[in-house]
Design a protein around this motif. Sequence first.
Motif, PDB file in Angstrom:
ATOM      1  N   ILE A  10       0.854  -1.188   0.000  1.00 21.16           N
ATOM      2  CA  ILE A  10       0.000   0.000   0.000  1.00 21.16           C
ATOM      3  C   ILE A  10       0.892   1.241   0.000  1.00 21.16           C
ATOM      4  O   ILE A  10       1.921   1.267   0.662  1.00 21.16           O
ATOM      5  N   CYS A  11       0.492   2.266  -0.733  1.00 22.03           N
ATOM      6  CA  CYS A  11       1.197   3.553  -0.735  1.00 22.03           C
ATOM      7  C   CYS A  11       0.274   4.607  -0.139  1.00 22.03           C
ATOM      8  O   CYS A  11      -0.866   4.752  -0.569  1.00 22.03           O
ATOM      9  N   THR A  12       0.804   5.352   0.822  1.00 24.33           N
ATOM     10  CA  THR A  12       0.022   6.455   1.364  1.00 24.33           C
ATOM     11  C   THR A  12      -0.039   7.576   0.330  1.00 24.33           C
ATOM     12  O   THR A  12       0.740   7.601  -0.630  1.00 24.33           O
ATOM     13  N   ILE A  13      -0.934   8.510   0.540  1.00 25.38           N
ATOM     14  CA  ILE A  13      -1.040   9.658  -0.367  1.00 25.38           C
ATOM     15  C   ILE A  13       0.256  10.446  -0.358  1.00 25.38           C
ATOM     16  O   ILE A  13       0.719  10.897  -1.413  1.00 25.38           O
ATOM     17  N   LYS A  17       2.471  11.186  -3.745  1.00 24.08           N
ATOM     18  CA  LYS A  17       2.814  12.547  -4.167  1.00 24.08           C
ATOM     19  C   LYS A  17       4.326  12.712  -4.307  1.00 24.08           C
ATOM     20  O   LYS A  17       4.806  13.349  -5.243  1.00 24.08           O
ATOM     21  N   GLN A  18       5.092  12.147  -3.378  1.00 21.59           N
ATOM     22  CA  GLN A  18       6.546  12.284  -3.428  1.00 21.59           C
ATOM     23  C   GLN A  18       7.132  11.527  -4.615  1.00 21.59           C
ATOM     24  O   GLN A  18       8.049  12.017  -5.267  1.00 21.59           O
ATOM     25  N   ILE A  19       6.612  10.352  -4.915  1.00 19.95           N
ATOM     26  CA  ILE A  19       7.085   9.600  -6.078  1.00 19.95           C
ATOM     27  C   ILE A  19       6.853  10.418  -7.346  1.00 19.95           C
ATOM     28  O   ILE A  19       7.746  10.585  -8.173  1.00 19.95           O
ATOM     29  N   LYS A  20       5.652  10.941  -7.484  1.00 16.83           N
ATOM     30  CA  LYS A  20       5.310  11.751  -8.660  1.00 16.83           C
ATOM     31  C   LYS A  20       6.219  12.982  -8.740  1.00 16.83           C
ATOM     32  O   LYS A  20       6.728  13.315  -9.813  1.00 16.83           O
ATOM     33  N   LYS A  21       6.473  13.621  -7.604  1.00 15.78           N
ATOM     34  CA  LYS A  21       7.333  14.807  -7.564  1.00 15.78           C
ATOM     35  C   LYS A  21       8.761  14.464  -8.016  1.00 15.78           C
ATOM     36  O   LYS A  21       9.354  15.183  -8.813  1.00 15.78           O
ATOM     37  N   ASN A  56      14.676  -5.497 -14.470  1.00 17.80           N
ATOM     38  CA  ASN A  56      15.322  -6.800 -14.589  1.00 17.80           C
ATOM     39  C   ASN A  56      14.275  -7.883 -14.835  1.00 17.80           C
ATOM     40  O   ASN A  56      13.086  -7.696 -14.570  1.00 17.80           O
ATOM     41  N   LYS A  57      14.726  -9.018 -15.293  1.00 19.04           N
ATOM     42  CA  LYS A  57      13.830 -10.119 -15.663  1.00 19.04           C
ATOM     43  C   LYS A  57      12.923 -10.562 -14.516  1.00 19.04           C
ATOM     44  O   LYS A  57      11.746 -10.844 -14.709  1.00 19.04           O
ATOM     45  N   ASP A  58      13.463 -10.616 -13.282  1.00 17.27           N
ATOM     46  CA  ASP A  58      12.675 -11.107 -12.153  1.00 17.27           C
ATOM     47  C   ASP A  58      11.974 -10.001 -11.367  1.00 17.27           C
ATOM     48  O   ASP A  58      11.384 -10.256 -10.326  1.00 17.27           O
ATOM     49  N   ASP A  59      12.008  -8.767 -11.863  1.00 12.89           N
ATOM     50  CA  ASP A  59      11.361  -7.661 -11.164  1.00 12.89           C
ATOM     51  C   ASP A  59       9.848  -7.781 -11.185  1.00 12.89           C
ATOM     52  O   ASP A  59       9.263  -8.289 -12.143  1.00 12.89           O
ATOM     53  N   ILE A  60       9.249  -7.289 -10.133  1.00 13.68           N
ATOM     54  CA  ILE A  60       7.798  -7.208 -10.027  1.00 13.68           C
ATOM     55  C   ILE A  60       7.452  -5.731 -10.045  1.00 13.68           C
ATOM     56  O   ILE A  60       8.053  -4.938  -9.317  1.00 13.68           O
ATOM     57  N   ILE A  61       6.518  -5.355 -10.879  1.00 19.63           N
ATOM     58  CA  ILE A  61       6.088  -3.968 -10.997  1.00 19.63           C
ATOM     59  C   ILE A  61       4.731  -3.851 -10.321  1.00 19.63           C
ATOM     60  O   ILE A  61       3.802  -4.583 -10.643  1.00 19.63           O
ATOM     61  N   ILE A  62       4.633  -2.933  -9.387  1.00 21.55           N
ATOM     62  CA  ILE A  62       3.372  -2.694  -8.688  1.00 21.55           C
ATOM     63  C   ILE A  62       2.826  -1.357  -9.153  1.00 21.55           C
ATOM     64  O   ILE A  62       3.530  -0.349  -9.139  1.00 21.55           O
ATOM     65  N   LYS A  63       1.578  -1.359  -9.541  1.00 23.40           N
ATOM     66  CA  LYS A  63       0.930  -0.133  -9.993  1.00 23.40           C
ATOM     67  C   LYS A  63       0.187   0.503  -8.837  1.00 23.40           C
ATOM     68  O   LYS A  63      -0.675  -0.121  -8.227  1.00 23.40           O
ATOM     69  N   ASN A  64       0.547   1.726  -8.528  1.00 23.62           N
ATOM     70  CA  ASN A  64      -0.116   2.517  -7.496  1.00 23.62           C
ATOM     71  C   ASN A  64      -0.624   3.779  -8.139  1.00 23.62           C
ATOM     72  O   ASN A  64       0.156   4.690  -8.417  1.00 23.62           O
ATOM     73  N   TYR A  65      -1.906   3.811  -8.426  1.00 26.91           N
ATOM     74  CA  TYR A  65      -2.526   4.927  -9.117  1.00 26.91           C
ATOM     75  C   TYR A  65      -1.741   5.159 -10.401  1.00 26.91           C
ATOM     76  O   TYR A  65      -1.670   4.289 -11.232  1.00 26.91           O
ATOM     77  N   ASN A  66      -1.101   6.291 -10.581  1.00 28.50           N
ATOM     78  CA  ASN A  66      -0.355   6.540 -11.816  1.00 28.50           C
ATOM     79  C   ASN A  66       1.130   6.255 -11.656  1.00 28.50           C
ATOM     80  O   ASN A  66       1.906   6.507 -12.566  1.00 28.50           O
ATOM     81  N   ASN A  67       1.557   5.763 -10.516  1.00 31.96           N
ATOM     82  CA  ASN A  67       2.963   5.469 -10.270  1.00 31.96           C
ATOM     83  C   ASN A  67       3.220   3.973 -10.382  1.00 31.96           C
ATOM     84  O   ASN A  67       2.395   3.164  -9.999  1.00 31.96           O
ATOM     85  N   LEU A  68       4.403   3.636 -10.901  1.00 34.44           N
ATOM     86  CA  LEU A  68       4.836   2.251 -10.929  1.00 34.44           C
ATOM     87  C   LEU A  68       6.027   2.106 -10.000  1.00 34.44           C
ATOM     88  O   LEU A  68       6.931   2.944  -9.994  1.00 34.44           O
ATOM     89  N   ILE A  69       6.023   1.052  -9.203  1.00 36.31           N
ATOM     90  CA  ILE A  69       7.106   0.766  -8.268  1.00 36.31           C
ATOM     91  C   ILE A  69       7.737  -0.556  -8.675  1.00 36.31           C
ATOM     92  O   ILE A  69       7.029  -1.520  -8.954  1.00 36.31           O
ATOM     93  N   ILE A  70       9.063  -0.590  -8.699  1.00 36.04           N
ATOM     94  CA  ILE A  70       9.800  -1.803  -9.059  1.00 36.04           C
ATOM     95  C   ILE A  70      10.318  -2.455  -7.779  1.00 36.04           C
ATOM     96  O   ILE A  70      10.912  -1.778  -6.931  1.00 36.04           O
ATOM     97  N   ILE A  71      10.108  -3.755  -7.650  1.00 38.58           N
ATOM     98  CA  ILE A  71      10.642  -4.522  -6.510  1.00 38.58           C
ATOM     99  C   ILE A  71      11.186  -5.827  -7.061  1.00 38.58           C
ATOM    100  O   ILE A  71      10.500  -6.521  -7.818  1.00 38.58           O
ATOM    101  N   ASP A  72      12.418  -6.179  -6.687  1.00 37.30           N
ATOM    102  CA  ASP A  72      12.947  -7.466  -7.134  1.00 37.30           C
ATOM    103  C   ASP A  72      12.221  -8.588  -6.386  1.00 37.30           C
ATOM    104  O   ASP A  72      11.642  -8.375  -5.329  1.00 37.30           O
ATOM    105  N   SER A  73      12.255  -9.773  -6.959  1.00 43.11           N
ATOM    106  CA  SER A  73      11.459 -10.880  -6.417  1.00 43.11           C
ATOM    107  C   SER A  73      11.898 -11.307  -5.011  1.00 43.11           C
ATOM    108  O   SER A  73      11.075 -11.756  -4.217  1.00 43.11           O
TER     109      SER A  73
END
Length: 114
Positions: A10-13, A17-21, A56-73
């Motif tokens: 979960i991403c707080t508001i 906002k900070q990711i987008k900024k 990377n090949k094993d990365d997981i992309i999480i969609k949070n509203y209009n932001n994408l977050i990358i996390i390795d497996s």
Amino acid sequence: MTIKKNLFLICTIAAQKQIKKLINLKKKKKIKLRIYITGGGCSGFQYGFKLDHKKNKDDIIIKNYNNLIIIDSISFQYLLGGTLDFIENLEGTKFIINNPNAKTTCGCGLSFSI
């Protein structure tokens, strides 16, 4: 690369906002926030955050509203059910993870153990 809906971290508001900024400051729309875990810190593991355009090949992309977050497996398994937040206080500004999987955390909140 797997894209997951925002059920795992979960991403707080404030974090959204900070990711987008940060992405807007870089003026590169393909940059995403990467969250990763490494060994070290006061409690055994520590969180890391950086802007990254590489997936990377094993990365997981999480969609949070209009932001994408990358996390390795490997890191993903330790972050399940957590909350990403962004705080500004006397200690400075930083992203923090409220992690239900952590048994202990250090005082600054940047490291944890399982």
